[in-house]
Write a protein that holds these residues in place. Structure first.
Motif, PDB file in Angstrom:
ATOM      1  N   ARG A  66      45.791  17.045  29.977  1.00 35.93           N
ATOM      2  CA  ARG A  66      46.170  18.044  31.208  1.00 35.93           C
ATOM      3  C   ARG A  66      45.031  19.273  31.269  1.00 35.93           C
ATOM      4  O   ARG A  66      45.272  20.182  31.873  1.00 35.93           O
ATOM      5  N   GLN A  67      44.028  19.273  30.897  1.00 39.59           N
ATOM      6  CA  GLN A  67      42.720  20.384  31.245  1.00 39.59           C
ATOM      7  C   GLN A  67      41.330  19.301  31.506  1.00 39.59           C
ATOM      8  O   GLN A  67      41.247  20.473  32.138  1.00 39.59           O
ATOM      9  N   SER A  68      41.738  18.769  31.988  1.00 42.39           N
ATOM     10  CA  SER A  68      40.385  17.855  32.951  1.00 42.39           C
ATOM     11  C   SER A  68      40.946  17.667  34.134  1.00 42.39           C
ATOM     12  O   SER A  68      42.174  17.784  34.276  1.00 42.39           O
ATOM     13  N   ALA A  69      40.330  17.550  35.117  1.00 41.14           N
ATOM     14  CA  ALA A  69      40.791  17.493  36.187  1.00 41.14           C
ATOM     15  C   ALA A  69      39.511  16.009  36.799  1.00 41.14           C
ATOM     16  O   ALA A  69      38.243  15.636  36.084  1.00 41.14           O
ATOM     17  N   ASN A  70      39.852  14.963  37.826  1.00 40.15           N
ATOM     18  CA  ASN A  70      38.851  14.295  38.294  1.00 40.15           C
ATOM     19  C   ASN A  70      38.900  14.730  40.183  1.00 40.15           C
ATOM     20  O   ASN A  70      39.046  15.501  40.471  1.00 40.15           O
ATOM     21  N   ALA A 145      47.717  23.027  40.611  1.00 40.57           N
ATOM     22  CA  ALA A 145      47.603  22.856  39.460  1.00 40.57           C
ATOM     23  C   ALA A 145      46.178  23.187  38.820  1.00 40.57           C
ATOM     24  O   ALA A 145      46.244  23.420  38.147  1.00 40.57           O
ATOM     25  N   VAL A 146      44.929  22.546  38.871  1.00 35.22           N
ATOM     26  CA  VAL A 146      44.275  23.057  39.069  1.00 35.22           C
ATOM     27  C   VAL A 146      43.751  24.114  38.980  1.00 35.22           C
ATOM     28  O   VAL A 146      43.003  24.618  37.623  1.00 35.22           O
ATOM     29  N   VAL A 147      43.744  25.357  40.045  1.00 35.74           N
ATOM     30  CA  VAL A 147      43.356  26.489  40.069  1.00 35.74           C
ATOM     31  C   VAL A 147      44.149  27.142  38.824  1.00 35.74           C
ATOM     32  O   VAL A 147      43.642  28.638  38.773  1.00 35.74           O
ATOM     33  N   ASP A 148      45.676  26.637  38.864  1.00 29.76           N
ATOM     34  CA  ASP A 148      46.442  27.375  37.683  1.00 29.76           C
ATOM     35  C   ASP A 148      46.172  27.199  36.281  1.00 29.76           C
ATOM     36  O   ASP A 148      46.531  27.660  35.295  1.00 29.76           O
ATOM     37  N   VAL A 165      35.293  24.520  33.554  1.00 30.01           N
ATOM     38  CA  VAL A 165      35.126  25.882  34.842  1.00 30.01           C
ATOM     39  C   VAL A 165      36.225  26.784  34.780  1.00 30.01           C
ATOM     40  O   VAL A 165      37.519  25.670  34.710  1.00 30.01           O
ATOM     41  N   PRO A 166      36.020  28.234  34.870  1.00 32.88           N
ATOM     42  CA  PRO A 166      37.844  28.646  35.064  1.00 32.88           C
ATOM     43  C   PRO A 166      38.855  28.037  36.141  1.00 32.88           C
ATOM     44  O   PRO A 166      37.637  27.253  37.553  1.00 32.88           O
ATOM     45  N   GLY A 167      39.445  27.398  35.903  1.00 34.49           N
ATOM     46  CA  GLY A 167      40.706  26.736  37.242  1.00 34.49           C
ATOM     47  C   GLY A 167      40.257  27.278  38.493  1.00 34.49           C
ATOM     48  O   GLY A 167      39.986  26.835  39.625  1.00 34.49           O
ATOM     49  N   LEU A 182      48.951  17.982  45.722  1.00 33.96           N
ATOM     50  CA  LEU A 182      47.731  17.411  45.831  1.00 33.96           C
ATOM     51  C   LEU A 182      48.005  16.140  44.900  1.00 33.96           C
ATOM     52  O   LEU A 182      47.567  15.086  45.288  1.00 33.96           O
ATOM     53  N   GLY A 183      48.033  16.173  43.497  1.00 30.87           N
ATOM     54  CA  GLY A 183      47.740  15.876  42.388  1.00 30.87           C
ATOM     55  C   GLY A 183      49.682  14.673  42.643  1.00 30.87           C
ATOM     56  O   GLY A 183      50.280  16.392  42.153  1.00 30.87           O
ATOM     57  N   VAL A 184      49.918  14.065  42.321  1.00 28.62           N
ATOM     58  CA  VAL A 184      51.528  13.564  41.771  1.00 28.62           C
ATOM     59  C   VAL A 184      51.491  12.678  40.909  1.00 28.62           C
ATOM     60  O   VAL A 184      50.222  11.971  40.393  1.00 28.62           O
TER      61      VAL A 184
END
Length: 184
Positions: A66-70, A145-148, A165-167, A182-184
């Motif tokens: 929940r703290q990772s992004a692709n 949600a990434v920014v948040d 990186v800070p969101g 954007l993310g579903v």
């Protein structure tokens, strides 16, 4: 230094690790501007054999999911013209390519960019693509949600290594557009 998320050996500010980054990412870190200081971008060395999200969180802990992004690259096509955009979504979601992305790009069709296009046009390794250092004229679509998310783990441009990186920093990348859903 201790990493703000996860438990990694020897986390360091990314400006101190430019030699560990591919040239476009190193250039982006070197020339970083904005409200988030460059030294808040943290580089952690990781095993390239477990770079894929499922393997990575299995090894480093499910809490990182929940703290990772692709960052995935999408090609939108309309009237014979193609536009490549980056989509940044949390790892437990997927980019809504045929809905939000296609509509935002004004494309008739949208699909994932080929491996050759992804690596050839970014100078990054497949499986390590990051929005930091992408071509400045590409749209970078970022799920809100990434920014948040306070701190986000993402690729470093290589399969070896990650950036933390800070969101809020994703919202100010060149070409960034923050989108709800954007993310579903």
């Amino acid at each position: 230094m201790r990493a703000p998320i996860g438990s990694f050996d020897n986390p360091r500010p990314a400006p101190d690790c430019l030699d560990q980054l591919v040239p476009p990412v190193a250039d982006a870190v070197r020339n970083w501007t904005g409200d988030v200081p460059a030294d808040q971008l943290i580089y952690v060395d990781t095993d390239p054999a477990i770079a894929d999200t499922a393997d990575f969180v299995a090894h480093h802990g499910e809490e990182l999911l929940r703290q990772s992004a692709n960052c995935v690259l999408v090609a939108g096509k309309r009237a014979g013209e193609s536009t490549i955009a980056a989509c940044v979504v949390l790892s437990h979601t997927r980019a809504d390519v045929n809905g939000v992305v296609r509509k935002h790009l004004g494309a008739r069709k949208a699909s994932f960019a080929s491996r050759e296009a992804a690596t050839g046009q970014t100078g990054m390794e497949y499986g390590g693509i990051t929005p930091v250092g992408l071509p400045a004229d590409w749209p970078v679509l970022v799920d809100s949600a990434v920014v948040d998310t306070p701190w986000v783990l993402i690729g470093s441009g290589r399969r070896r290594g990650k950036l933390i990186v800070p969101g809020k920093a994703f919202a100010v990348l060149p070409g960034a557009v923050v989108l709800e859903g954007l993310g579903v």
